[in-house]
Design a protein around this motif. Structure first.
Motif, PDB file in Angstrom:
ATOM      1  N   LYS A 126     -73.797 -69.085 -90.441  1.00 19.04           N
ATOM      2  CA  LYS A 126     -73.263 -67.956 -89.506  1.00 19.04           C
ATOM      3  C   LYS A 126     -73.868 -67.989 -88.158  1.00 19.04           C
ATOM      4  N   THR A 127     -75.277 -67.577 -88.347  1.00 18.46           N
ATOM      5  CA  THR A 127     -75.791 -67.386 -87.148  1.00 18.46           C
ATOM      6  C   THR A 127     -76.109 -68.649 -86.113  1.00 18.46           C
ATOM      7  N   SER A 128     -75.916 -69.818 -86.527  1.00 23.33           N
ATOM      8  CA  SER A 128     -75.935 -71.191 -85.834  1.00 23.33           C
ATOM      9  C   SER A 128     -74.588 -70.955 -85.237  1.00 23.33           C
ATOM     10  N   PHE A 129     -73.554 -70.826 -85.607  1.00 19.34           N
ATOM     11  CA  PHE A 129     -72.270 -70.944 -84.928  1.00 19.34           C
ATOM     12  C   PHE A 129     -72.292 -69.519 -84.156  1.00 19.34           C
ATOM     13  N   LEU A 130     -72.743 -68.648 -84.202  1.00 22.56           N
ATOM     14  CA  LEU A 130     -72.895 -67.551 -83.227  1.00 22.56           C
ATOM     15  C   LEU A 130     -73.607 -67.688 -82.119  1.00 22.56           C
ATOM     16  N   ASP A 131     -74.822 -68.280 -82.379  1.00 23.00           N
ATOM     17  CA  ASP A 131     -75.873 -68.877 -81.205  1.00 23.00           C
ATOM     18  C   ASP A 131     -75.090 -69.647 -80.388  1.00 23.00           C
ATOM     19  N   LEU A 132     -74.422 -70.386 -80.772  1.00 24.77           N
ATOM     20  CA  LEU A 132     -73.926 -71.437 -79.946  1.00 24.77           C
ATOM     21  C   LEU A 132     -72.500 -70.734 -79.075  1.00 24.77           C
ATOM     22  N   GLU A 133     -71.868 -70.131 -79.656  1.00 21.61           N
ATOM     23  CA  GLU A 133     -70.740 -69.186 -79.015  1.00 21.61           C
ATOM     24  C   GLU A 133     -71.213 -68.678 -78.103  1.00 21.61           C
ATOM     25  N   LEU A 134     -72.516 -67.814 -78.481  1.00 17.64           N
ATOM     26  CA  LEU A 134     -73.078 -66.926 -77.418  1.00 17.64           C
ATOM     27  C   LEU A 134     -73.799 -67.727 -76.060  1.00 17.64           C
ATOM     28  N   ALA A 135     -74.213 -68.845 -76.491  1.00 18.98           N
ATOM     29  CA  ALA A 135     -74.693 -69.809 -75.459  1.00 18.98           C
ATOM     30  C   ALA A 135     -73.442 -70.123 -74.484  1.00 18.98           C
ATOM     31  N   PHE A 136     -72.456 -70.415 -75.085  1.00 16.21           N
ATOM     32  CA  PHE A 136     -71.160 -70.936 -74.309  1.00 16.21           C
ATOM     33  C   PHE A 136     -70.683 -69.675 -73.344  1.00 16.21           C
ATOM     34  N   CYS A 137     -70.818 -68.344 -74.116  1.00 14.77           N
ATOM     35  CA  CYS A 137     -70.328 -67.244 -73.260  1.00 14.77           C
ATOM     36  C   CYS A 137     -71.074 -66.718 -72.220  1.00 14.77           C
ATOM     37  N   GLU A 138     -72.764 -67.188 -72.423  1.00 11.96           N
ATOM     38  CA  GLU A 138     -73.463 -66.574 -71.460  1.00 11.96           C
ATOM     39  C   GLU A 138     -73.233 -67.714 -70.158  1.00 11.96           C
ATOM     40  N   LEU A 139     -72.876 -68.977 -70.336  1.00  8.26           N
ATOM     41  CA  LEU A 139     -72.683 -69.745 -69.232  1.00  8.26           C
ATOM     42  C   LEU A 139     -71.333 -69.277 -68.415  1.00  8.26           C
ATOM     43  N   LEU A 140     -70.226 -69.044 -69.168  1.00  9.93           N
ATOM     44  CA  LEU A 140     -69.065 -68.724 -68.672  1.00  9.93           C
ATOM     45  C   LEU A 140     -69.131 -67.583 -67.904  1.00  9.93           C
ATOM     46  N   GLU A 141     -70.170 -66.407 -68.380  1.00  6.19           N
ATOM     47  CA  GLU A 141     -70.498 -65.299 -67.510  1.00  6.19           C
ATOM     48  C   GLU A 141     -71.006 -65.459 -66.207  1.00  6.19           C
ATOM     49  N   LYS A 142     -71.886 -66.469 -66.265  1.00  3.06           N
ATOM     50  CA  LYS A 142     -72.364 -67.005 -65.041  1.00  3.06           C
ATOM     51  C   LYS A 142     -71.699 -67.654 -64.234  1.00  3.06           C
ATOM     52  N   GLY A 143     -70.616 -68.370 -64.723  1.00  2.06           N
ATOM     53  CA  GLY A 143     -69.454 -69.025 -63.997  1.00  2.06           C
ATOM     54  C   GLY A 143     -68.781 -67.925 -63.013  1.00  2.06           C
ATOM     55  N   GLN A 144     -68.228 -66.819 -63.957  1.00  3.79           N
ATOM     56  CA  GLN A 144     -67.674 -65.606 -63.455  1.00  3.79           C
ATOM     57  C   GLN A 144     -68.349 -64.853 -62.315  1.00  3.79           C
ATOM     58  N   GLN A 145     -69.657 -64.646 -62.529  1.00  4.25           N
ATOM     59  CA  GLN A 145     -70.457 -64.115 -61.444  1.00  4.25           C
ATOM     60  C   GLN A 145     -70.822 -64.782 -60.083  1.00  4.25           C
ATOM     61  N   SER A 146     -70.674 -66.329 -60.302  1.00 10.07           N
ATOM     62  CA  SER A 146     -70.612 -67.071 -59.129  1.00 10.07           C
ATOM     63  C   SER A 146     -69.219 -67.312 -58.764  1.00 10.07           C
ATOM     64  N   GLY A 147     -68.313 -66.949 -59.271  1.00  6.26           N
ATOM     65  CA  GLY A 147     -66.964 -67.190 -58.679  1.00  6.26           C
ATOM     66  C   GLY A 147     -66.280 -68.560 -58.969  1.00  6.26           C
ATOM     67  N   GLU A 148     -67.057 -69.069 -59.897  1.00  9.06           N
ATOM     68  CA  GLU A 148     -66.408 -70.534 -60.423  1.00  9.06           C
ATOM     69  C   GLU A 148     -65.465 -70.305 -61.251  1.00  9.06           C
TER      70      GLU A 148
END
Length: 193
Positions: A126-148
């Motif tokens: 479960k932790t392994s899956f959550l860690d990967l989901e969080l990594a995707f989410c953090e990248l997408l948040e950066k994309g929202q902040q940059s306007g991408e």
């Protein structure tokens, strides 16, 4: 008379890696102690002295696999753009999932799709899956902040979609599906991000 304790005559990481490959290929139940001893090249007493029991060895093998997979998440953390990060992550993931020198798919995914022997293993998965989901989410948040990425995009759902694509690629690789179709699927998803 002075007694000197014998030191272990094997590399723990190497024998753990061999156990990991066997568990990955056969699963927890089908990997017998004699099979494990043979691939690890150690005695029964060394196995129990070092790892206590089969369940503990299996947990250690999963943790060993997870430690070795951290570099994939680092691709997402270092990405200059969202699309490049997702593309590079999945390009690497598809290559490793279909690597014929490995048992196929992903050890954690295989463990998740079979009955886990204890709660600690379930929590690790479960932790392994959550860690990967969080990594995707953090990248997408950066994309929202940059306007991408558009601010209205539901990045939590998109992160969960990417996690599920990751897992489905593992299962498709395990069943011998064409890796080119996985690459086409990821290109299709990235185009819509």
């Amino acid at each position: 008379m002075l007694l000197i304790a014998r030191t272990k005559e094997f590399n723990k990481d190497q024998v753990l890696h061999q156990a990991m490959l066997l568990f990955w290929e056969k699963g927890y139940e089908a990997a017998s102690i004699p099979d494990l001893l043979e691939v690890m090249g150690i005695s029964r007493s060394s196995l129990y002295d070092t790892f206590s029991d089969k369940q503990t060895l299996y947990t250690a093998a999963l943790e060993h696999y997870k430690e070795g997979s951290v570099y994939k998440q680092a691709i997402l953390e270092r990405a200059s753009t969202v699309r490049d990060g997702i593309f590079q992550f999945f390009e690497h993931h598809i290559a490793s999932a279909y690597d014929t020198s490995l048992p196929g798919g992903c050890f954690v995914t295989n463990a998740a799709t079979t009955e886990s022997p204890d709660e600690k293993i379930n929590e690790l998965i479960k932790t392994s899956f959550l860690d990967l989901e969080l990594a995707f989410c953090e990248l997408l948040e950066k994309g929202q902040q940059s306007g991408e990425i558009d601010k209205t995009t539901d990045i939590k759902t998109l992160s969960y979609l990417l996690l599920n694509l990751h897992q489905s690629i593992n299962i498709m690789a395990k069943t011998g599906q064409d890796p080119e179709r996985a690459k086409e699927m990821i290109s299709f998803v990235i185009a819509g991000v």
